[in-house]
Write a protein that holds these residues in place. Sequence first.
Motif, PDB file in Angstrom:
ATOM      1  N   PRO A 185      43.232  27.583  31.683  1.00 28.89           N
ATOM      2  CA  PRO A 185      43.378  26.412  32.541  1.00 28.89           C
ATOM      3  C   PRO A 185      44.010  26.741  33.893  1.00 28.89           C
ATOM      4  O   PRO A 185      43.592  26.203  34.924  1.00 28.89           O
ATOM      5  N   ALA A 186      44.999  27.633  33.901  1.00 28.84           N
ATOM      6  CA  ALA A 186      45.678  27.939  35.169  1.00 28.84           C
ATOM      7  C   ALA A 186      44.715  28.615  36.140  1.00 28.84           C
ATOM      8  O   ALA A 186      44.680  28.294  37.329  1.00 28.84           O
ATOM      9  N   GLY A 187      43.927  29.545  35.636  1.00 34.30           N
ATOM     10  CA  GLY A 187      42.958  30.228  36.495  1.00 34.30           C
ATOM     11  C   GLY A 187      41.902  29.260  37.004  1.00 34.30           C
ATOM     12  O   GLY A 187      41.533  29.291  38.181  1.00 34.30           O
ATOM     13  N   ILE A 188      41.433  28.401  36.131  1.00 34.59           N
ATOM     14  CA  ILE A 188      40.407  27.437  36.525  1.00 34.59           C
ATOM     15  C   ILE A 188      40.961  26.536  37.633  1.00 34.59           C
ATOM     16  O   ILE A 188      40.295  26.255  38.625  1.00 34.59           O
ATOM     17  N   GLU A 189      42.205  26.129  37.496  1.00 33.94           N
ATOM     18  CA  GLU A 189      42.797  25.194  38.455  1.00 33.94           C
ATOM     19  C   GLU A 189      43.073  25.856  39.810  1.00 33.94           C
ATOM     20  O   GLU A 189      42.786  25.300  40.850  1.00 33.94           O
ATOM     21  N   TYR A 190      43.659  27.058  39.778  1.00 29.84           N
ATOM     22  CA  TYR A 190      44.146  27.629  41.038  1.00 29.84           C
ATOM     23  C   TYR A 190      43.225  28.704  41.618  1.00 29.84           C
ATOM     24  O   TYR A 190      43.321  29.016  42.807  1.00 29.84           O
ATOM     25  N   GLY A 191      42.405  29.331  40.796  1.00 28.11           N
ATOM     26  CA  GLY A 191      41.399  30.264  41.312  1.00 28.11           C
ATOM     27  C   GLY A 191      41.883  31.658  41.639  1.00 28.11           C
ATOM     28  O   GLY A 191      41.216  32.626  41.320  1.00 28.11           O
ATOM     29  N   TRP A 192      43.031  31.809  42.234  1.00 29.00           N
ATOM     30  CA  TRP A 192      43.500  33.148  42.605  1.00 29.00           C
ATOM     31  C   TRP A 192      43.707  34.001  41.365  1.00 29.00           C
ATOM     32  O   TRP A 192      44.159  33.512  40.327  1.00 29.00           O
ATOM     33  N   GLU A 193      43.478  35.278  41.528  1.00 30.92           N
ATOM     34  CA  GLU A 193      43.623  36.213  40.406  1.00 30.92           C
ATOM     35  C   GLU A 193      45.007  36.103  39.756  1.00 30.92           C
ATOM     36  O   GLU A 193      45.148  36.224  38.544  1.00 30.92           O
ATOM     37  N   ALA A 194      46.036  35.863  40.578  1.00 34.27           N
ATOM     38  CA  ALA A 194      47.399  35.822  40.056  1.00 34.27           C
ATOM     39  C   ALA A 194      47.597  34.726  39.009  1.00 34.27           C
ATOM     40  O   ALA A 194      48.488  34.815  38.174  1.00 34.27           O
ATOM     41  N   PHE A 195      46.784  33.692  39.053  1.00 34.19           N
ATOM     42  CA  PHE A 195      46.978  32.571  38.134  1.00 34.19           C
ATOM     43  C   PHE A 195      46.258  32.767  36.811  1.00 34.19           C
ATOM     44  O   PHE A 195      46.611  32.162  35.807  1.00 34.19           O
ATOM     45  N   TRP A 196      45.200  33.603  36.813  1.00 39.40           N
ATOM     46  CA  TRP A 196      44.592  33.952  35.532  1.00 39.40           C
ATOM     47  C   TRP A 196      45.582  34.874  34.831  1.00 39.40           C
ATOM     48  O   TRP A 196      46.411  35.513  35.484  1.00 39.40           O
ATOM     49  N   ASN A 197      45.451  34.994  33.539  1.00 33.71           N
ATOM     50  CA  ASN A 197      46.448  35.789  32.827  1.00 33.71           C
ATOM     51  C   ASN A 197      46.529  37.234  33.321  1.00 33.71           C
ATOM     52  O   ASN A 197      47.613  37.785  33.458  1.00 33.71           O
ATOM     53  N   ALA A 198      45.377  37.858  33.560  1.00 40.23           N
ATOM     54  CA  ALA A 198      45.396  39.283  33.921  1.00 40.23           C
ATOM     55  C   ALA A 198      46.275  39.506  35.152  1.00 40.23           C
ATOM     56  O   ALA A 198      47.060  40.461  35.212  1.00 40.23           O
ATOM     57  N   GLY A 199      46.153  38.617  36.119  1.00 40.65           N
ATOM     58  CA  GLY A 199      46.971  38.737  37.327  1.00 40.65           C
ATOM     59  C   GLY A 199      48.447  38.645  36.981  1.00 40.65           C
ATOM     60  O   GLY A 199      49.283  39.398  37.493  1.00 40.65           O
ATOM     61  N   LYS A 200      48.770  37.730  36.068  1.00 43.72           N
ATOM     62  CA  LYS A 200      50.186  37.562  35.701  1.00 43.72           C
ATOM     63  C   LYS A 200      50.739  38.813  35.024  1.00 43.72           C
ATOM     64  O   LYS A 200      51.900  39.164  35.197  1.00 43.72           O
ATOM     65  N   MET A 201      49.878  39.480  34.234  1.00 40.43           N
ATOM     66  CA  MET A 201      50.360  40.692  33.569  1.00 40.43           C
ATOM     67  C   MET A 201      50.712  41.764  34.611  1.00 40.43           C
ATOM     68  O   MET A 201      51.646  42.532  34.441  1.00 40.43           O
TER      69      MET A 201
ATOM     70  N   ILE B  67      53.234  45.259  28.240  1.00 39.90           N
ATOM     71  CA  ILE B  67      52.757  44.893  29.587  1.00 39.90           C
ATOM     72  C   ILE B  67      51.878  46.008  30.144  1.00 39.90           C
ATOM     73  O   ILE B  67      50.818  45.765  30.721  1.00 39.90           O
ATOM     74  N   PHE B  68      52.277  47.237  29.901  1.00 36.08           N
ATOM     75  CA  PHE B  68      51.523  48.373  30.437  1.00 36.08           C
ATOM     76  C   PHE B  68      50.231  48.630  29.651  1.00 36.08           C
ATOM     77  O   PHE B  68      49.452  49.497  30.003  1.00 36.08           O
TER      78      PHE B  68
ATOM     79  N   PRO C 136      39.995  48.252  23.872  1.00 39.03           N
ATOM     80  CA  PRO C 136      41.259  48.536  23.163  1.00 39.03           C
ATOM     81  C   PRO C 136      41.733  49.984  23.167  1.00 39.03           C
ATOM     82  O   PRO C 136      42.629  50.316  22.388  1.00 39.03           O
ATOM     83  N   TYR C 137      41.209  50.816  24.035  1.00 33.89           N
ATOM     84  CA  TYR C 137      41.760  52.176  24.068  1.00 33.89           C
ATOM     85  C   TYR C 137      43.202  52.170  24.591  1.00 33.89           C
ATOM     86  O   TYR C 137      43.912  53.165  24.466  1.00 33.89           O
ATOM     87  N   SER C 138      43.619  51.047  25.134  1.00 32.31           N
ATOM     88  CA  SER C 138      45.016  50.924  25.560  1.00 32.31           C
ATOM     89  C   SER C 138      45.944  50.666  24.377  1.00 32.31           C
ATOM     90  O   SER C 138      47.156  50.782  24.493  1.00 32.31           O
ATOM     91  N   PHE C 139      45.351  50.258  23.278  1.00 27.44           N
ATOM     92  CA  PHE C 139      46.098  49.932  22.066  1.00 27.44           C
ATOM     93  C   PHE C 139      46.725  51.211  21.478  1.00 27.44           C
ATOM     94  O   PHE C 139      47.743  51.172  20.819  1.00 27.44           O
ATOM     95  N   TRP C 140      46.076  52.338  21.723  1.00 26.45           N
ATOM     96  CA  TRP C 140      46.545  53.642  21.198  1.00 26.45           C
ATOM     97  C   TRP C 140      47.989  53.884  21.621  1.00 26.45           C
ATOM     98  O   TRP C 140      48.859  54.128  20.804  1.00 26.45           O
ATOM     99  N   GLU C 141      48.219  53.814  22.935  1.00 28.30           N
ATOM    100  CA  GLU C 141      49.613  53.892  23.418  1.00 28.30           C
ATOM    101  C   GLU C 141      49.845  52.750  24.393  1.00 28.30           C
ATOM    102  O   GLU C 141      50.092  51.639  23.987  1.00 28.30           O
ATOM    103  N   ALA C 142      49.668  53.008  25.669  1.00 30.49           N
ATOM    104  CA  ALA C 142      49.802  51.926  26.657  1.00 30.49           C
ATOM    105  C   ALA C 142      49.107  52.377  27.934  1.00 30.49           C
ATOM    106  O   ALA C 142      49.757  52.823  28.864  1.00 30.49           O
ATOM    107  N   GLY C 143      47.798  52.269  27.936  1.00 31.44           N
ATOM    108  CA  GLY C 143      47.031  52.660  29.117  1.00 31.44           C
ATOM    109  C   GLY C 143      46.001  53.714  28.778  1.00 31.44           C
ATOM    110  O   GLY C 143      46.167  54.454  27.802  1.00 31.44           O
ATOM    111  N   PHE C 144      44.926  53.743  29.540  1.00 33.83           N
ATOM    112  CA  PHE C 144      43.955  54.834  29.393  1.00 33.83           C
ATOM    113  C   PHE C 144      43.196  55.024  30.691  1.00 33.83           C
ATOM    114  O   PHE C 144      43.196  54.157  31.560  1.00 33.83           O
ATOM    115  N   LEU C 145      42.591  56.184  30.772  1.00 30.20           N
ATOM    116  CA  LEU C 145      41.830  56.507  31.970  1.00 30.20           C
ATOM    117  C   LEU C 145      40.453  57.013  31.545  1.00 30.20           C
ATOM    118  O   LEU C 145      40.339  57.834  30.639  1.00 30.20           O
TER     119      LEU C 145
END
Lengths: 493, 473
Positions: free
Chosen positions: B58-74, B16-17, A362-371
């Motif tokens: 469920p999406a990641g389990i079904e499709y496998g590619w990183e893009a389908f797991w949430n992290a990939g979508k972010m 998102i960031f 959660p160090y990204s929670f501070w602002e938006a991103g960390f290194l």
Amino acid sequence: MSYKLCTEKDFEAMIGIVGKEFATNNKAITAGYLAKAIMGLESQIPDIVVRPKYVEEIRKILIYCSAEKIAVSPISGGLSGGFACPTIRPGGVVLDLGRMKRIIEIDEDNRFCVIEPGVTNGELWAYMHKNHPDWAPPIPDGAPPAATVMGDAIDRGFSLYTSSVGPQGDNFMCGEIVFPNGDVVRTGSWALPFAKPFYKYGLGPDMWSFLMGSQGSFGVITKAAVKIYPHPKHKTVVVWGMSNPYDMQDLTLEVGKKEFGISHHTVMVQGGNYQLVMTRWPKDKVPHDYEFYEGMGISPWWMNWEIWAQEESELNHVIETIDKQAEDFKKRAKDPDALKKQELHPKQIASRMKKPNKIAIPYSFWEAGFLFITWYTPWNECAHFCDMYTKAAEKHGLPPTIWVASIERCRQAICMPIIGFDSTKQSDFERVQDLNRETTEYALKQGWLNYRPDPYIHIQAYYQAGMYWKYLRAFKKLVDPNMIMHPGRLALP
Amino acid sequence: MAKTGMERLEELRKEIFKCIHCKACRFAYSNEPDKDGIGEFAGKQGTILYEGMVDACPAGIEYGWEAFWNAGKMWIARSILSGDLEFSEEVRDVFLPCITCGQCSAQCENKVPTVDIIESLRAACLEAGIPMIDKHEVVDKLVKERNNPYGGKAAERFKWAKDAGLEKFIDNKGAKIAYYVGCTASYRQVEVAIATAKLFELLGMNFTLVDDEVCCGSPFFRIGAVDTAQELMRKNLEAFKNVEMVYFSCAGCYRTFTIDYPKWMAEGEKLPFKTQHAFELVARLVQQEKIKFKPNKELKGKVVTYHDPCHTGRHFAIDMEQEMIKESTNLIVDHRAIDKAIEAWYEVPRIILRKLEEDVGLVFKEMYRIKIDSMCCGAGGGVRAGYPEFSLRTASLRCDEANAVGADILTTECPFCWRNLSDANEMYEHGMKVLGILQMITEYNLLEILNKPTEKDFLTLSIREEIGHLPKK
Ligand SMILES: Cc1cc2nc3c(=O)[nH]c(=O)nc-3n(C[C@H](O)[C@H](O)[C@H](O)COP(=O)(O)OP(=O)(O)OC[C@H]3O[C@@H](n4cnc5c(N)ncnc54)[C@H](O)[C@@H]3O)c2cc1C
Ligand code: SF4
Ligand code: SF4
């Protein structure tokens, strides 16, 4: 050195090797592998992602890419931030090894387990917890559960046993690796066809160490034997607080130097400043004044010793020795009045002992991103590092959060500033890079080593080690004649 | 004026960031590596080790590619915002097969509102001129023509009530309470509608079934067809404007009225009524000892497990958390109160289940992944309509988990979950009975009234409203 831009023909070749289901050049899917976070801000979208399952598939991919001069970056879990990080354009091929996820063997007598690249920390931990509860794998304490055991070793990470037994890379006994020249090599005792992976130093000079390193391996590691360690029932965490990093460093060194029967039991020795607590929360939702943290019983600086022992008496002996040493250290401390034992609530102890945990996320929670900008120093120079870095971070208007841990009973320190910033702002990126550049120049002058280096800023280190670099390059040429692996790393090409 | 998908995506830029691509969001119990489980179980969809953290997207389990797991979508969202990627049918096809179950959001330590982001991406994609997939076009067309995505006739919306002798509640003028039935219970799982209305009748509630009720819009908010969804919202707001309290039996409709509508209404506009799910009322009456349950021979000894619908469970829990974070000025202090509120929310259906165990003699046994870590049934987010095979495989994965604890009856409290679990149960031969909790209470005639509830009881604030605030300082 120039690389080829992947074409439709190259994509067809990948499909020919792994099948349609496991190769893609769909930009919507390849973009999912981006990660400009934590350890690298330069990640590019790869041209093709391939998900092989077998060693032979990897061999064919590497031979093809080498012949075509296509850059290749393997990822096991893909969390290092520098992962999928072909830092040059074009992005080339990313090998996502997540489908190779067998836990092949656990040998309690010889104390190793054999795993494939895709086995995550969380999975191996759960598997051993259920099936081999008296043993534990050396997974990183703070890396998220989806990071892999293999990726962390290749990154030469910091595992839960590192303070006691040394860097994560040292926990690896033998490996199987596919080189871009098409050779599949087994190292250590594994080089012999019938040997178990029980001994790291097999036939002459050790080749394995050449293959480990966050700057990028020279091939694709497809199997590895990892040491496992006892997982005893008697565990606790002891914490001492202080007002400055010098007292933290010196007291910890005194404990570390005891070695037998004391610091061998301290599996995790880690500390830092109070900002480690503060910057895990949104900047506008926590008090910034130290008084609040003081009220919570948190010292400006502190050190945790996580102790594991087979017997309660042994545990108590280690606790008493640390406490006694700390009391005695007051005579030599810069600020003896500030040296205090911190009593932890059992819930706090349990949370600190959780592995793998999500503490650092959660160090990204501070602002938006960390290194994480991480350095190795001799232990007795870590306070100097902390002092320098906190001042530099403040100068650049960034939070001076810093985490420090002992490697191998205070032989070395891993010092990790955690720079929280707003990654939506270009100006913040620039501030972070300025801080990184400035501190890198200073740190290299002190003879400190950067860890999981930024391929641009930390490249300075290689300029200062020309002879070493010459031989690294020569070895790489031998196994990777067209320099396709991890382009941009190791100051290569 | 409602915001466009792209405007909402821009608003979410900072969220998102925040994603560091740590992938914790692929697991249930991502923070509980030592959680003791039930070991390995070989089910219809493969073998799973139910110990510690377990893959649960469920999406990641079904499709496998990183893009389908949430992290990939972010990171796809980030690429869109940074101009590295443009909307296309390929991009659409990556983020549409996601059930918007919120499992990812619940695991995220950076509190990234993943479902909001995915829904905004979908809306922005449509706005960019990328067409819906064919199967979604069909339901969008149907709802525009008939006010429900099943193509049922408006005149037949309350046919179930007439058939069940509950006609007097249709357009029951003067009632302060309405039961919003929803499309699935009206046209497909009429058992749920009948059970809920009968239960209300037994409790003595004077309620109305509102004649002008239309689809709540949930599937359309979820797939990004926000114009369609808002039109439906307007119709419902008009139809229900004269009641004080609206009750629901569908998790999705409840979520849509309570969480989505206020977000899409004009600034300053407020929901003209209170909302709550029928299970909240039943749980409260159990707690107040106004009702209990009768012993039942047929159910005695039967193992009953419970599936937390994402729409009543996680979506409310996350919304509660986001609201409490907004309220807080010191999260280091307040986060415990937030965790407590979430835990209390998940206890609500369990109050009923434990009472059923005590009174009826059934055995209530939890699955491994429950509460905020519950695995989705596969029906939501437009997936059942758009990707039926994926949807049913996910439901079967959930049925495997119920099989792993030896369940005879799998209960839930959403007709949409019920439908999907029930279909998978049949198709993959899991051999259980799937039932709504309230349906079980009415069908087995379990209700015993100890102290007749009053209208005040029915109009009382929902449990969610009570627990979802920080304690006053
Ligand atoms: C919040 C957070 C906390 C962290 N805390 C810790 C910590 O406490 N200790 C610690 O050590 N680390 C920590 N890390 C760093 C992270 O754990 C490591 O980077 C991670 O373990 C790497 O594992 P991975 O599977 O994701 O590796 P990847 O990202 O997949 O790979 C790491 C590197 O190795 C290369 N590589 C991967 N697999 C292969 C292969 N099979 N053959 C050849 N090369 C390969 C990759 O190209 C890359 O350069 C933390 C990271 C985060 C995000
Ligand atoms: S959404 Fe949250 S949990 Fe998932 S990868 Fe991003 S930061 Fe990690
Ligand atoms: S909402 Fe559910 S299906 Fe969609 S990415 Fe998150 S966990 Fe996966």
